[in-house]
Design an enzyme around this catalytic site. Structure first.
Site, mmCIF file in Angstrom:
data_model
loop_
_atom_site.group_PDB
_atom_site.id
_atom_site.type_symbol
_atom_site.label_atom_id
_atom_site.label_comp_id
_atom_site.label_asym_id
_atom_site.label_seq_id
_atom_site.Cartn_x
_atom_site.Cartn_y
_atom_site.Cartn_z
ATOM 1 N N ILE A 58 0.870 -1.165 0.000
ATOM 2 C CA ILE A 58 0.000 0.000 0.000
ATOM 3 C C ILE A 58 0.913 1.222 0.000
ATOM 4 O O ILE A 58 2.027 1.179 0.514
ATOM 5 C CB ILE A 58 -0.985 0.017 1.189
ATOM 6 C CG1 ILE A 58 -0.272 -0.119 2.542
ATOM 7 C CG2 ILE A 58 -2.029 -1.048 1.047
ATOM 8 C CD1 ILE A 58 -1.226 -0.046 3.725
ATOM 9 N N ASP A 59 0.447 2.287 -0.621
ATOM 10 C CA ASP A 59 1.289 3.461 -0.813
ATOM 11 C C ASP A 59 1.758 4.039 0.518
ATOM 12 O O ASP A 59 1.089 3.915 1.542
ATOM 13 C CB ASP A 59 0.528 4.533 -1.579
ATOM 14 C CG ASP A 59 0.136 4.084 -2.975
ATOM 15 O OD1 ASP A 59 0.815 3.200 -3.512
ATOM 16 O OD2 ASP A 59 -0.850 4.627 -3.508
ATOM 17 N N ARG A 60 2.891 4.697 0.478
ATOM 18 C CA ARG A 60 3.470 5.284 1.689
ATOM 19 C C ARG A 60 2.492 6.193 2.445
ATOM 20 O O ARG A 60 2.383 6.092 3.666
ATOM 21 C CB ARG A 60 4.742 6.053 1.324
ATOM 22 C CG ARG A 60 5.488 6.630 2.512
ATOM 23 C CD ARG A 60 6.775 7.298 2.050
ATOM 24 N NE ARG A 60 7.585 7.737 3.177
ATOM 25 C CZ ARG A 60 8.797 8.274 3.070
ATOM 26 N NH1 ARG A 60 9.343 8.407 1.880
ATOM 27 N NH2 ARG A 60 9.479 8.639 4.135
ATOM 28 N N ARG A 162 -6.588 6.288 -6.509
ATOM 29 C CA ARG A 162 -6.371 7.721 -6.645
ATOM 30 C C ARG A 162 -6.487 8.166 -8.105
ATOM 31 O O ARG A 162 -7.080 9.213 -8.409
ATOM 32 C CB ARG A 162 -5.010 8.087 -6.069
ATOM 33 C CG ARG A 162 -4.914 7.831 -4.566
ATOM 34 C CD ARG A 162 -3.490 7.551 -4.103
ATOM 35 N NE ARG A 162 -2.616 8.681 -4.309
ATOM 36 C CZ ARG A 162 -1.305 8.654 -4.034
ATOM 37 N NH1 ARG A 162 -0.740 7.536 -3.553
ATOM 38 N NH2 ARG A 162 -0.562 9.711 -4.220
#
Length: 242
Positions: A58-60, A162
């Site tokens: 999962i993105d930072r 996103r």
């Protein structure tokens, strides 16, 4: 870093799931050489005293459920299941505007790693709550509308949620890469909030060894709860609550 412990949401002899805070990397990358960068894989290894194997990323700036295998063999049993319905990931996010429908699917091809060839991509969403606040976030309207969404990415493309929501002009609040900078500035100046409002809420999978249906849920971070209250958005109850 010495005192930081990841919240463990699920653990058996094969797998472990934690609630990753926003701002933490999943594993070492080319940008992981910054001073004091936090890496979930390394922290969890130190916390439980054994090597762990990330099953997904999962993105930072995204918070929420992150699952690891406790052996390479266990990890290799789950990773092929991600394109199937044996693994489901649900996210919560707050976006600009009202969705045109309460439930819908966004199917829009996305470039691999933001460049290169297009790949099929599919995201399903449910509008859980929406509200109009009496504050102008732009010069165009005297009020501002926001929606709380549950999103299930059927495919796993880079920044998929996103990018898909940005394509429909329902930008995720706090997204500095694909979002609306005017909205981001508004939230920073009005509410003092700069975080990305995207949370990996639930992770469900069929355990490849026990064949049980495993459901893991991560509590929302405080900033997400606080901004939801300020926007008048109603959060879903926790598992087992009415």
């Amino acid at each position: 870093m010495e005192n930081l412990e990841l919240e463990i949401l699920f653990q058996d002899e094969f797998f472990i799931a934690v609630n990753k805070p926003a701002g933490m990397l999943v594993h070492r990358t080319n940008i992981a050489f910054e001073e004091n960068v936090l890496i979930a894989e390394r922290l969890l290894k130190e916390q439980i005293g054994q090597k762990v194997y990330p099953l997904h990323r999962i993105d930072r700036p995204t918070s929420g459920v992150l699952v690891f295998g406790l052996s390479s063999e266990a990890a290799s049993l789950v990773q092929p299941l991600f394109p199937t319905d044996d693994v489901k990931k649900y996210y919560l996010t707050i976006v600009r505007g009202y969705m045109s429908e309460n439930h819908g699917i966004i199917e829009h091809p996305l470039k691999k790693k933001l460049c290169g060839d297009l790949q099929d991509a599919k995201s399903e969403f449910w509008s859980l709550s929406q509200n109009e606040i009496p504050i102008a976030s732009t010069n165009r309207y005297p009020t501002s509308r926001y929606s709380l969404l549950k999103v299930y990415p059927h495919t796993g493309r880079m920044h998929q949620i996103r990018r898909h929501l940005a394509h429909d002009r329902h930008y995720v609040i706090g997204d500095s890469t694909h979002g609306d900078n005017r909205q981001n500035h508004f939230f920073r100046d009005t509410f003092g909030m700069e975080q990305l409002l995207l949370h990996a809420w639930k992770f469900e999978f069929i355990h490849p060894i026990t064949k049980e249906a495993i459901k893991v849920e991560a509590d929302l971070p405080d900033y997400f709860i606080n901004i939801s209250e300020k926007l008048g958005l109603i959060l879903p109850p926790k598992e087992g609550e009415n």
